[in-house]
Design a protein around this motif. Sequence first.
Motif, PDB file in Angstrom:
ATOM      1  N   ARG A 103       1.061  -1.480   0.184  1.00 27.64           N
ATOM      2  CA  ARG A 103      -0.454   0.201   0.069  1.00 27.64           C
ATOM      3  C   ARG A 103       0.840   1.357   0.227  1.00 27.64           C
ATOM      4  O   ARG A 103       1.456   1.161   0.610  1.00 27.64           O
ATOM      5  N   TYR A 104       0.998   2.260  -1.573  1.00 30.51           N
ATOM      6  CA  TYR A 104       1.490   3.373  -1.310  1.00 30.51           C
ATOM      7  C   TYR A 104       1.059   4.287  -0.834  1.00 30.51           C
ATOM      8  O   TYR A 104      -0.548   4.952  -1.311  1.00 30.51           O
ATOM      9  N   GLY A 105       1.546   4.957  -0.314  1.00 28.98           N
ATOM     10  CA  GLY A 105       1.043   6.729   0.028  1.00 28.98           C
ATOM     11  C   GLY A 105       2.072   7.192  -0.702  1.00 28.98           C
ATOM     12  O   GLY A 105       2.894   7.142  -0.861  1.00 28.98           O
ATOM     13  N   LEU A 106       1.236   8.127  -2.021  1.00 30.75           N
ATOM     14  CA  LEU A 106       1.468   9.895  -3.149  1.00 30.75           C
ATOM     15  C   LEU A 106       2.000  10.760  -2.316  1.00 30.75           C
ATOM     16  O   LEU A 106       0.844  11.358  -1.604  1.00 30.75           O
ATOM     17  N   ILE A 107       3.370  10.787  -1.282  1.00 32.63           N
ATOM     18  CA  ILE A 107       3.403  12.354  -1.025  1.00 32.63           C
ATOM     19  C   ILE A 107       3.782  13.471  -2.169  1.00 32.63           C
ATOM     20  O   ILE A 107       4.790  13.148  -2.854  1.00 32.63           O
ATOM     21  N   GLY A 108       4.245  14.573  -1.925  1.00 35.76           N
ATOM     22  CA  GLY A 108       4.645  15.633  -2.194  1.00 35.76           C
ATOM     23  C   GLY A 108       3.880  16.902  -2.161  1.00 35.76           C
ATOM     24  O   GLY A 108       2.733  16.334  -1.529  1.00 35.76           O
ATOM     25  N   ALA A 109       4.620  18.764  -2.201  1.00 37.71           N
ATOM     26  CA  ALA A 109       4.181  19.479  -2.366  1.00 37.71           C
ATOM     27  C   ALA A 109       2.995  20.165  -3.294  1.00 37.71           C
ATOM     28  O   ALA A 109       3.165  18.630  -4.159  1.00 37.71           O
ATOM     29  N   ASN A 110       1.861  21.183  -3.195  1.00 34.41           N
ATOM     30  CA  ASN A 110       1.131  20.950  -3.890  1.00 34.41           C
ATOM     31  C   ASN A 110       1.969  21.690  -4.927  1.00 34.41           C
ATOM     32  O   ASN A 110       3.061  21.795  -5.344  1.00 34.41           O
ATOM     33  N   GLY A 111       1.609  20.903  -6.423  1.00 31.20           N
ATOM     34  CA  GLY A 111       1.877  21.518  -7.449  1.00 31.20           C
ATOM     35  C   GLY A 111       2.980  20.234  -7.237  1.00 31.20           C
ATOM     36  O   GLY A 111       3.625  20.260  -8.658  1.00 31.20           O
ATOM     37  N   ALA A 112       3.377  19.156  -6.667  1.00 27.89           N
ATOM     38  CA  ALA A 112       4.711  18.354  -7.513  1.00 27.89           C
ATOM     39  C   ALA A 112       4.052  17.122  -9.048  1.00 27.89           C
ATOM     40  O   ALA A 112       5.034  16.959  -9.325  1.00 27.89           O
ATOM     41  N   GLY A 113       2.772  17.156  -8.541  1.00 30.79           N
ATOM     42  CA  GLY A 113       2.538  16.337  -9.569  1.00 30.79           C
ATOM     43  C   GLY A 113       1.608  15.338  -9.195  1.00 30.79           C
ATOM     44  O   GLY A 113       2.078  14.389  -9.825  1.00 30.79           O
ATOM     45  N   LYS A 114       1.514  14.845  -7.983  1.00 33.03           N
ATOM     46  CA  LYS A 114       0.859  13.685  -7.446  1.00 33.03           C
ATOM     47  C   LYS A 114      -0.714  13.133  -7.637  1.00 33.03           C
ATOM     48  O   LYS A 114      -1.138  11.934  -8.427  1.00 33.03           O
ATOM     49  N   THR A 115      -1.556  14.129  -8.429  1.00 33.47           N
ATOM     50  CA  THR A 115      -2.940  13.259  -9.259  1.00 33.47           C
ATOM     51  C   THR A 115      -2.426  13.305 -10.422  1.00 33.47           C
ATOM     52  O   THR A 115      -2.293  13.251 -10.662  1.00 33.47           O
ATOM     53  N   THR A 116      -1.645  14.052 -10.805  1.00 32.37           N
ATOM     54  CA  THR A 116      -0.916  13.921 -12.609  1.00 32.37           C
ATOM     55  C   THR A 116      -0.281  12.543 -12.418  1.00 32.37           C
ATOM     56  O   THR A 116      -1.021  11.850 -13.539  1.00 32.37           O
ATOM     57  N   PHE A 117      -0.140  12.247 -11.785  1.00 30.76           N
ATOM     58  CA  PHE A 117       1.194  10.952 -11.700  1.00 30.76           C
ATOM     59  C   PHE A 117      -0.347  10.063 -11.862  1.00 30.76           C
ATOM     60  O   PHE A 117      -0.140   8.545 -12.368  1.00 30.76           O
ATOM     61  N   LEU A 118      -0.909  10.326 -10.820  1.00 31.35           N
ATOM     62  CA  LEU A 118      -1.833   9.038  -9.746  1.00 31.35           C
ATOM     63  C   LEU A 118      -2.745   8.876 -11.174  1.00 31.35           C
ATOM     64  O   LEU A 118      -3.523   7.771 -11.948  1.00 31.35           O
ATOM     65  N   ASN A 119      -3.161   9.909 -12.186  1.00 31.56           N
ATOM     66  CA  ASN A 119      -4.344  10.079 -13.282  1.00 31.56           C
ATOM     67  C   ASN A 119      -3.679   9.294 -14.472  1.00 31.56           C
ATOM     68  O   ASN A 119      -4.222   8.233 -15.062  1.00 31.56           O
ATOM     69  N   ILE A 120      -1.607   9.276 -14.453  1.00 33.48           N
ATOM     70  CA  ILE A 120      -1.323   8.428 -15.950  1.00 33.48           C
ATOM     71  C   ILE A 120      -1.813   6.893 -14.690  1.00 33.48           C
ATOM     72  O   ILE A 120      -2.154   6.102 -16.068  1.00 33.48           O
TER      73      ILE A 120
END
Length: 538
Positions: A29-46
């Motif tokens: 189970r992976y927690g995807l973290i990073g600053a706002n604007g770093a690309g977390k949601t973009t990576f998840l959507n890819i």
Amino acid sequence: MLKTVNLTKRFGNRILFENINIKLDRHKRYGLIGANGAGKTTFLNILSGQNKEYEGEVIIGSGLKVGTLGQNQFAYENYTIMDAVLYGNKRLYDAVKEKEELYTTGDFEDDAVNDRLAELEMICVEEDPTYEYEINIAKILENVGISAEHHHDLMSSLKSSDKFKVLLAQVLFPKPDILFLDEPTNNLDIETISWLEDELQRHEGTLVVISHDRHFLNAVVTHILDVDYQKIREFTGNYDDWYIAANVIAKQMEADNAKKLKEKEDLEAFVRRFSANASKAKQATSRQKQLEKLNIEEIKPSSRRDPSIVFKPKRQMGDEALLVENVSHSYGDLQVLKDMTFRVEPGEKIALIGGNGVGKTTLCKIIMEELKPTSGEVHWGATIEQSYFPQDTTDQIKGTGTLYEWLRGFDPKRDISEIRNCLGRMLFSGEQQEKSVEKISGGEKHRMMLSKMMLEQGNFLILDEPSNHLDLEAIVALGEGLYNFDGNVICISHDRELLDAFANRIIEIFPGGKYIDFKGTYEEYAEAKHNGTLEYAN
């Protein structure tokens, strides 16, 4: 189960991340973290196939079911709540609906109809071997706070926060092999978040989740994917494990660079000193070659920045802070507050908790005298100066002026440098301070409201869900700011790490107006509640 090959994502000339090669395994189970604007949601959507604009490959194992938490709360308005959840298993949903249609309108003397019914029955058996899909859906819905009498209501009848709960139920129901969740704890109360943690801990496939709830990440994830330096690095462990490891790595890099820099300075000094000396020329040339080979890596600045949240009251408070006396409030026939009486002593910091819709925001509005209670009174101490963070902050911060102008509008006589320094502490650079208020994000509006509160210098802070839209670093800074604040606090939040950081008194409101008033930390309250030693105050 899933892997990426040389995955790169650009926005124009800006690189979000490049050449990402990672493999995500079953039972992790992976927690995807990073600053706002770093690309977390973009990576998840890819990864989930919602974003096709990228370079490289995303490879998902053959035959695996993928589930993605929906973000469009209005996509199922004409579905019943039960059907919206069933739609999470599209194959089962289609088979059930076609069966219902054939049983209602079909000609049972027609062999084609009977053959099709047999085919549909096989699909239902494959997808739901125990014939318990309705029971399973009902359980999930009740666990996310939607009671059984509403399961056959239309989705259009629900408020937005409850629609999101249905979308969460929808993605959990089919038990996908690979599960992608973007901020699943939004709009959930503490009890429901705890239930979700238990559910996800039992997930047998692969999970990738984005969350700004540190407690949730620590409870759920086994690995961290850190989006930073235009890379995505994997760490084993939960968020706290990552935090320790990341800081150790940064210190090691700093020490290594310092050592290399000293070596470089020594070599350069030797070359300068002896390069003109014929007897030492050979040594100098050798040192020069060493110098050229010496790779001094500059430590890249992280995309994360920690805001500095400091609340300093300009006025010392007296012996009386706040008295809430016999306050009740109803909306028509719905009573949300009932005979609430409590006194806030100077220095007390209260976490106001409870399920969605129980009256927490109503109480804050009554305390701030924005709403008149059905009965009861609120008495403020003579020396109290309030500062308020309303729940609808994103709607209140509007206009066409710049960030600086919006803040200065509350106190035109305030020194310019104070306003600019305050914005800087909340991570708005000089150039960003000239942005139009209407163009900033929800998270930026929350940081703006915190900037306003710091400038107001009140001695009694009322905050309604301040951690929404904030990243982990900002939430940690807010907790520290509230802990160090020399004044009173009443704060509504579902973020348990934030509550643990500052609260020394807990008030929990329950449906119908019952409430518990507990003096102690949130951790102590949770333990007392678990042991069944708490009593209602009314």
